[in-house]
Enzyme design. Sequence first.
Site, PDB file in Angstrom:
ATOM      1  N   GLY A 113    -125.213 -21.788 -76.775  1.00 16.17           N
ATOM      2  CA  GLY A 113    -125.050 -21.565 -75.348  1.00 16.17           C
ATOM      3  C   GLY A 113    -125.484 -20.166 -74.968  1.00 16.17           C
ATOM      4  O   GLY A 113    -126.678 -19.888 -74.800  1.00 16.17           O
TER       5      GLY A 113
ATOM      6  N   ASN B 102    -128.686 -24.427 -74.956  1.00 13.64           N
ATOM      7  CA  ASN B 102    -128.059 -25.102 -73.806  1.00 13.64           C
ATOM      8  C   ASN B 102    -127.766 -24.048 -72.742  1.00 13.64           C
ATOM      9  O   ASN B 102    -126.835 -23.258 -72.889  1.00 13.64           O
ATOM     10  CB  ASN B 102    -126.764 -25.793 -74.270  1.00 13.64           C
ATOM     11  CG  ASN B 102    -126.013 -26.437 -73.121  1.00 13.64           C
ATOM     12  OD1 ASN B 102    -126.526 -26.546 -72.004  1.00 13.64           O
ATOM     13  ND2 ASN B 102    -124.783 -26.862 -73.400  1.00 13.64           N
ATOM     14  N   TRP B 103    -128.554 -24.059 -71.694  1.00  9.98           N
ATOM     15  CA  TRP B 103    -128.403 -23.025 -70.653  1.00  9.98           C
ATOM     16  C   TRP B 103    -127.224 -23.299 -69.725  1.00  9.98           C
ATOM     17  O   TRP B 103    -126.858 -22.443 -68.916  1.00  9.98           O
ATOM     18  CB  TRP B 103    -129.680 -22.945 -69.811  1.00  9.98           C
ATOM     19  CG  TRP B 103    -130.839 -22.286 -70.498  1.00  9.98           C
ATOM     20  CD1 TRP B 103    -130.890 -21.846 -71.801  1.00  9.98           C
ATOM     21  CD2 TRP B 103    -132.115 -22.003 -69.926  1.00  9.98           C
ATOM     22  NE1 TRP B 103    -132.130 -21.306 -72.062  1.00  9.98           N
ATOM     23  CE2 TRP B 103    -132.902 -21.386 -70.928  1.00  9.98           C
ATOM     24  CE3 TRP B 103    -132.682 -22.211 -68.674  1.00  9.98           C
ATOM     25  CZ2 TRP B 103    -134.219 -20.966 -70.710  1.00  9.98           C
ATOM     26  CZ3 TRP B 103    -133.994 -21.800 -68.444  1.00  9.98           C
ATOM     27  CH2 TRP B 103    -134.748 -21.176 -69.460  1.00  9.98           C
TER      28      TRP B 103
ATOM     29  N   HIS C  29    -121.327 -33.489 -74.168  1.00 12.26           N
ATOM     30  CA  HIS C  29    -120.848 -32.109 -74.338  1.00 12.26           C
ATOM     31  C   HIS C  29    -119.407 -32.031 -73.828  1.00 12.26           C
ATOM     32  O   HIS C  29    -119.067 -32.669 -72.831  1.00 12.26           O
ATOM     33  CB  HIS C  29    -121.756 -31.137 -73.569  1.00 12.26           C
ATOM     34  CG  HIS C  29    -121.477 -29.703 -73.913  1.00 12.26           C
ATOM     35  ND1 HIS C  29    -120.393 -29.027 -73.399  1.00 12.26           N
ATOM     36  CD2 HIS C  29    -122.111 -28.844 -74.737  1.00 12.26           C
ATOM     37  CE1 HIS C  29    -120.384 -27.795 -73.905  1.00 12.26           C
ATOM     38  NE2 HIS C  29    -121.418 -27.662 -74.716  1.00 12.26           N
TER      39      HIS C  29
ATOM     40  N   GLU D 155    -119.340 -29.793 -82.425  1.00 16.88           N
ATOM     41  CA  GLU D 155    -119.014 -28.738 -81.466  1.00 16.88           C
ATOM     42  C   GLU D 155    -117.498 -28.567 -81.342  1.00 16.88           C
ATOM     43  O   GLU D 155    -116.877 -29.171 -80.455  1.00 16.88           O
ATOM     44  CB  GLU D 155    -119.588 -29.132 -80.096  1.00 16.88           C
ATOM     45  CG  GLU D 155    -121.092 -29.109 -80.046  1.00 16.88           C
ATOM     46  CD  GLU D 155    -121.561 -28.088 -79.026  1.00 16.88           C
ATOM     47  OE1 GLU D 155    -122.398 -27.263 -79.387  1.00 16.88           O
ATOM     48  OE2 GLU D 155    -121.046 -28.105 -77.905  1.00 16.88           O
TER      49      GLU D 155
ATOM     50  N   GLY E   2    -118.041 -20.860 -76.535  1.00 10.92           N
ATOM     51  CA  GLY E   2    -117.934 -19.784 -75.554  1.00 10.92           C
ATOM     52  C   GLY E   2    -116.825 -18.794 -75.828  1.00 10.92           C
ATOM     53  O   GLY E   2    -116.452 -18.028 -74.934  1.00 10.92           O
TER      54      GLY E   2
END
Length: 235
Positions: A217, A7-8, A103, A160, A166
């Site tokens: 990510g 996932n950019w 998301h 998630e 992150g």
Amino acid sequence: MSYIVGNWKANHNLASALAFVTELKDLQQAQRQKNNYADQTNIAIIAPPALFLVPLAQKIAELNLHLGLAIQDLSSDDSGAHTGQIVATNLTELGVGYAIIGHSEARAESNQTTAQIAQKVAQALTHSLRPILCLDEPYLQSQADLIPDDQKSRCIVAFEPLSAIGTGQPFTPQNASLVIKKIKTIFGATVPVLYGGSVDPQNISSYLAISDGVLVGSASLRAESFNQLWQARAN
Ligand code: PGA
């Protein structure tokens, strides 16, 4: 067979996105020449910014790279009077096979409700996009309750945990495994369930051991790192 989904988010520009796939191809060719290529069965998918989907689809076809494409979000509506929306029906014809839906960043930044997300899942399935539905424990059950069983069975689900996204602090594989089992009891044993949150080339193998793949990510942004993820195996 595991799903490796990169996932950019809102990263890369057009030039660097195209360079990513060229480098990926070069890396795999160099490995093949050295007989060092893990001819694996993982299914690799990238979710670039939506604007880059068309040029990337063309480049991927040109390079004959077995790399799938996902959109990072899509409208809960069908085609019609929805200014500014990206609707599922427009994506299928572009060679996009998957849609990340729900998301946590999209839920928070666009105030998406569980009802809208259930509609997005329905839209994706109606137009032959495979949903990659992102869930965390607080809304796992309430989100699932809004999705009919015949649609649940056609989803890919990504667990998630918010605290792991992150942050460099992934859930432990043991704890992730418990939630993944719970998701399978709700969605069906055959539904692929991925883990996402601070996965990288160093820790991926232990997540592949307890899941059907990973949603990644930051570690998916560079071709070399993504190539390592693509070729990883469970330990
Ligand atoms: P991360 O992101 O790998 O950078 O933690 C994961 C995600 O947002 O799905």
